[in-house]
Design a protein around this motif. Structure first.
Motif, PDB file in Angstrom:
ATOM      1  N   ARG A  25       2.882  -1.199   7.933  1.00  0.00           N
ATOM      2  CA  ARG A  25       2.562  -1.004   8.791  1.00  0.00           C
ATOM      3  C   ARG A  25       3.540  -0.879   9.778  1.00  0.00           C
ATOM      4  O   ARG A  25       3.613   0.078  10.822  1.00  0.00           O
ATOM      5  CB  ARG A  25       1.295  -2.003   9.067  1.00  0.00           C
TER       6      ARG A  25
ATOM      7  N   ARG B  71       3.581  -6.700   1.867  1.00  0.00           N
ATOM      8  CA  ARG B  71       3.420  -5.354   1.423  1.00  0.00           C
ATOM      9  C   ARG B  71       2.891  -4.385   2.714  1.00  0.00           C
ATOM     10  O   ARG B  71       3.435  -3.498   3.290  1.00  0.00           O
ATOM     11  CB  ARG B  71       3.429  -4.890   0.206  1.00  0.00           C
ATOM     12  N   LYS B  72       1.592  -4.706   2.946  1.00  0.00           N
ATOM     13  CA  LYS B  72       0.987  -4.196   3.890  1.00  0.00           C
ATOM     14  C   LYS B  72       1.350  -4.458   5.346  1.00  0.00           C
ATOM     15  O   LYS B  72       1.587  -3.352   5.934  1.00  0.00           O
ATOM     16  CB  LYS B  72      -0.649  -4.716   3.726  1.00  0.00           C
TER      17      LYS B  72
END
Length: 225
Positions: free
Chosen positions: A141, A136-137
């Motif tokens: 991004r 998810r990160k």
């Protein structure tokens, strides 16, 4: 924030025989009963709604007062006014107007009705990947970087077959990872399995055609067929 003019509030000028405040009240009550406005949803301020539909602010305030007195909405000071969070579905439906005859369900709706999804993902749930392993990160991004670089043409409608960049990357992946020789023009991006099956059935099948399916198999496939 709920838009100032949901379908149930588009106009108050066409209802005959009711005071304006009562028309606004009835439209809010119907929107809540039908689920267009849900518990906790924020509703427009009296000033904003009065300006939007062209009535006096006092008219909206009277309607809001009546809704609040019956427990439909709650005022929260600076946070605005919301549909009562503790409003129960049965209480909402009890005051609703008689429902119109339901339209015939489309295939996708039939699948949802006959194959309900659990409220939360289950271990080894059919048709669902390991969501806890999704990066998810990294996704957030990359998504933010792409949004910052978007130009006005990027905000228009994409190609019906899907974004060309995504189709190009998919074709390259299929060639390298799966040994499938194809071009971006042969790739179609759909919104999921059900949408893909409907596209295939509409393109290839005629009424009365026979098909074979796995047993056991993916239940929504049988419903779609």
């Amino acid at each position: 924030m709920i838009p100032a003019t949901p379908d149930a509030l588009q106009t108050v000028a066409d209802a005959a025989g009711l005071p304006l405040y009562r028309q606004v009240y009835e439209r809010f009550r119907s929107a809540i009963a039908e689920g267009a406005l849900k518990p906790g949803d924020r509703i427009p301020s009296a000033r904003a709604l009065a300006k939007e539909i062209g009535v006096a602010r006092g008219t909206i305030e009277v309607a809001y007062s009546l809704l609040a007195s019956e427990g439909y909405i709650q005022a929260r000071g600076q946070a605005g006014t919301v549909v009562a969070p503790n409003l129960q579905p049965a209480a909402r439906m009890a005051s609703a107007a008689p429902a119109a005859p339901a339209a015939r369900a489309r295939p996708a709706e039939a699948v949802e009705d006959r194959w309900p999804r659990p409220a939360a993902p289950l271990p080894f749930q059919m048709g669902l990947p390991a969501l806890d392993a999704f990066p998810r990160k990294i996704w957030a991004r990359l998504g933010a970087r792409h949004l910052r670089g978007m130009q006005p043409p990027d905000l228009g409608y994409p190609d019906p077959a899907g974004l060309l960049g995504l189709r190009t990357a998919t074709a390259a992946y299929l060639q390298v990872a799966r040994g499938i020789q194809c071009t971006p023009r042969q790739v179609f991006i759909t919104s999921g399995y059900n949408n893909t099956m409907q596209l295939i059935m509409q393109a290839l099948f005629k009424p009365g055609d026979s098909v074979w399916v796995e047993d056991p198999g993916y239940p929504p496939t049988r419903v779609l067929l």
